[in-house]
Design a protein around this motif. Structure first.
Motif, short mmCIF file in Angstrom:
data_model
loop_
_atom_site.label_atom_id
_atom_site.label_comp_id
_atom_site.label_asym_id
_atom_site.label_seq_id
_atom_site.Cartn_x
_atom_site.Cartn_y
_atom_site.Cartn_z
N UNK A 15 19.65 -21.19 -21.31
CA UNK A 15 18.71 -21.26 -22.42
C UNK A 15 17.39 -20.66 -21.97
N UNK A 16 16.90 -19.70 -22.73
CA UNK A 16 15.61 -19.09 -22.42
C UNK A 16 14.46 -19.90 -23.00
N UNK A 17 14.76 -21.08 -23.48
CA UNK A 17 13.78 -21.95 -24.11
C UNK A 17 13.34 -23.05 -23.16
N UNK A 18 12.37 -23.81 -23.59
CA UNK A 18 11.95 -24.97 -22.81
C UNK A 18 12.87 -26.16 -23.06
N UNK A 19 13.80 -26.00 -24.00
CA UNK A 19 14.76 -27.04 -24.33
C UNK A 19 16.17 -26.47 -24.27
N UNK A 20 17.19 -27.32 -24.14
CA UNK A 20 18.57 -26.82 -24.16
C UNK A 20 18.91 -26.19 -25.51
N UNK A 21 19.87 -25.29 -25.50
CA UNK A 21 20.37 -24.70 -26.73
C UNK A 21 21.18 -25.73 -27.51
N UNK A 22 21.09 -25.68 -28.82
CA UNK A 22 21.84 -26.61 -29.67
C UNK A 22 23.33 -26.41 -29.46
N UNK A 23 23.77 -25.16 -29.42
CA UNK A 23 25.20 -24.87 -29.34
C UNK A 23 25.77 -25.11 -27.95
N UNK A 24 24.95 -24.89 -26.92
CA UNK A 24 25.42 -25.02 -25.53
C UNK A 24 24.42 -25.86 -24.75
N UNK A 25 24.36 -27.15 -25.00
CA UNK A 25 23.32 -27.99 -24.40
C UNK A 25 23.41 -28.12 -22.88
N UNK A 26 24.57 -27.80 -22.29
CA UNK A 26 24.71 -27.93 -20.85
C UNK A 26 24.20 -26.71 -20.08
N UNK A 27 23.93 -25.62 -20.79
CA UNK A 27 23.41 -24.43 -20.12
C UNK A 27 22.01 -24.73 -19.59
N UNK A 28 21.68 -24.29 -18.36
CA UNK A 28 20.36 -24.60 -17.78
C UNK A 28 19.23 -23.91 -18.54
N UNK A 29 18.08 -24.55 -18.57
CA UNK A 29 16.89 -23.95 -19.16
C UNK A 29 16.18 -23.10 -18.11
N UNK A 30 15.21 -22.30 -18.54
CA UNK A 30 14.46 -21.49 -17.58
C UNK A 30 13.73 -22.37 -16.57
N UNK A 31 13.25 -23.53 -17.02
CA UNK A 31 12.58 -24.44 -16.08
C UNK A 31 13.56 -24.89 -15.00
N UNK A 32 14.80 -25.15 -15.40
CA UNK A 32 15.83 -25.53 -14.42
C UNK A 32 16.06 -24.42 -13.40
N UNK A 33 15.81 -23.17 -13.82
CA UNK A 33 16.10 -22.01 -12.97
C UNK A 33 14.86 -21.49 -12.25
N UNK A 34 13.77 -22.27 -12.28
CA UNK A 34 12.60 -21.92 -11.51
C UNK A 34 11.58 -21.04 -12.19
N UNK A 35 11.67 -20.91 -13.53
CA UNK A 35 10.72 -20.09 -14.29
C UNK A 35 9.88 -21.01 -15.16
N UNK A 36 8.55 -20.97 -15.00
CA UNK A 36 7.69 -21.89 -15.73
C UNK A 36 7.35 -21.40 -17.13
N UNK A 37 7.80 -20.22 -17.49
CA UNK A 37 7.56 -19.68 -18.83
C UNK A 37 8.86 -19.69 -19.62
N UNK A 38 8.75 -19.54 -20.93
CA UNK A 38 9.96 -19.57 -21.76
C UNK A 38 9.79 -18.62 -22.94
N UNK A 39 10.89 -18.44 -23.66
CA UNK A 39 10.90 -17.59 -24.85
C UNK A 39 10.74 -18.41 -26.12
N UNK A 40 10.15 -19.59 -26.02
CA UNK A 40 9.93 -20.42 -27.21
C UNK A 40 9.19 -19.61 -28.27
N UNK A 41 9.63 -19.72 -29.49
CA UNK A 41 8.97 -19.01 -30.58
C UNK A 41 9.61 -19.36 -31.91
N UNK A 42 9.02 -18.87 -32.98
CA UNK A 42 9.45 -19.25 -34.31
C UNK A 42 9.34 -18.07 -35.27
N UNK A 43 10.18 -18.08 -36.29
CA UNK A 43 9.98 -17.20 -37.43
C UNK A 43 8.83 -17.78 -38.24
#
Length: 357
Positions: A259-287
């Motif tokens: 997940x490139x977000x600060x939160x897990x993906x809805x569809x794949x909640x077990x996939x690691x987030x960027x924070x889990x992978x050592x990146x303090x930034x994320x692709x959080x955003x909205x339409x």
């Protein structure tokens, strides 16, 4: 002691607590004077609360109904025709025409990560007859990075509709069952072609590789559809996708590695987030829907509330699409949206600095 009938778990009537509190004080005085029993007292509070809520609902509905655009509304869409974001914008406009009687003229204004739209919109009339749909990244990272001569203050934020389900996605036939598998392949000498559809995402891909001790071959691609086509064709090994991958993941053809977000993906909640992978930034955003700066409150509020009502209703085509493709509605409006846009713009420099080290 048994609970009163109104407090039992099968009590179906739901009333806003804040509304009940506002209506309960005069009734409490009456109850004390008449020595009213507890159940009758609560019934009267609920009845009064329902009446008060009805008035509030009518007032809200009247707010939207009282404002009428002085002409057709030009809807600028900052996404290519036929994609999920473009479809979302057009379905919202279609439902607004049906519900409100407002006339919309959709217009594609694409390019430069939404900045072409922003530049075209900022000098339009601010009476509600010109609005646009972009992503918050447009008024944040993209505007700051381009030194575009614009800031979020040049615009009136109306409302967000949905967040991104931004994943790091690969084909399942790559044989990677996890993000760790991809990193193992990279460390084993495999050139990992990583598709990114914006400068911000390219920076994030770089930081992700840096955190894992690998160098991705970052490929700039036009739009999420371009990334998906590249991954499916084998021209890319992995790439960012913002919800467009949902059908492929469901079918088993694609896999969300992270997940490139600060939160897990809805569809794949077990996939690691960027924070889990050592990146303090994320692709959080909205339409987000925006208008030119200085839009009158009655126009801003009527447009915002009408859009929110539609996207929050999953029985509408727009609401159904948002649920299916983008993980559900995510509404931010008013002062909260103004702050979000300002913060995104102000914080863009930190990500750029980190990616330039």
């Amino acid at each position: 002691m048994a609970l009163p009938r109104f407090a039992r778990s099968d009590w179906r009537l739901k009333v806003d607590v804040s509304t009940l509190l506002l209506t309960s004080q005069p009734l409490m005085k009456q109850a004390l004077e008449k020595r009213m029993n507890w159940e009758d007292f609560m019934k009267r509070i609920i009845k009064a609360g329902i009446a008060a809520m009805g008035v509030a609902v009518m007032a809200t509905t009247a707010l939207a109904a009282d404002w009428t655009p002085p002409g057709p509304i030009k809807l600028m869409i900052g996404f290519r025709a036929g994609g999920g974001a473009d479809t979302q914008a057009r379905l919202i406009a279609e439902e607004l025409e049906a519900r409100m009687g407002w006339k919309f003229i959709p217009e594609q204004v694409t390019g430069k990560g939404g900045l072409n739209l922003a530049n075209a919109l900022k000098d339009q009339p601010n009476d509600g007859t010109a609005i646009g749909m972009v992503v918050t990244e447009t008024l944040g990272y993209n505007m700051a990075a381009a030194n575009a001569g614009m800031t979020p203050e040049n615009f009136t934020g109306l409302t967000t509709t949905a967040g991104f389900q931004m994943g790091v996605v690969a084909r399942t036939d790559k044989g990677w069952n996890s993000f760790e598998d991809m990193i193992t392949a990279a460390k084993g000498g495999q050139d990992i072609r990583f598709g990114a559809m914006s400068p911000k995402l390219a920076d994030l891909a770089y930081l992700l590789g840096k955190a894992q001790g690998v160098d991705f071959n970052i490929v700039n691609v036009k739009g999420g559809k371009g990334v998906m086509n590249g991954v499916n064709a084998g021209d890319l090994d992995v790439g960012f996708m913002a919800g467009i991958q949902a059908k492929g993941v469901e079918a088993g053809d694609l896999i969300n590695l992270a997940s490139a977000l600060s939160e897990p993906l809805v569809q794949t909640p077990d996939a690691p987030t960027f924070a889990d992978l050592g990146v303090e930034y994320s692709a959080d955003g909205y339409f987000v829907f925006i208008g030119p700066a200085g839009m009158p409150d009655e126009a801003r509020d009527a447009l915002s509330k009408a859009i929110v009502e539609i996207v929050s209703d999953e029985s509408t085509k727009a609401g159904g699409l948002i649920k299916k493709a983008f993980g559900g509605v995510s509404v931010i409006s008013g002062d909260d949206l103004t702050k979000l846009l300002a913060d995104d713009y102000a914080n863009a420099g930190a990500l750029m600095d980190a990616a330039s080290e």
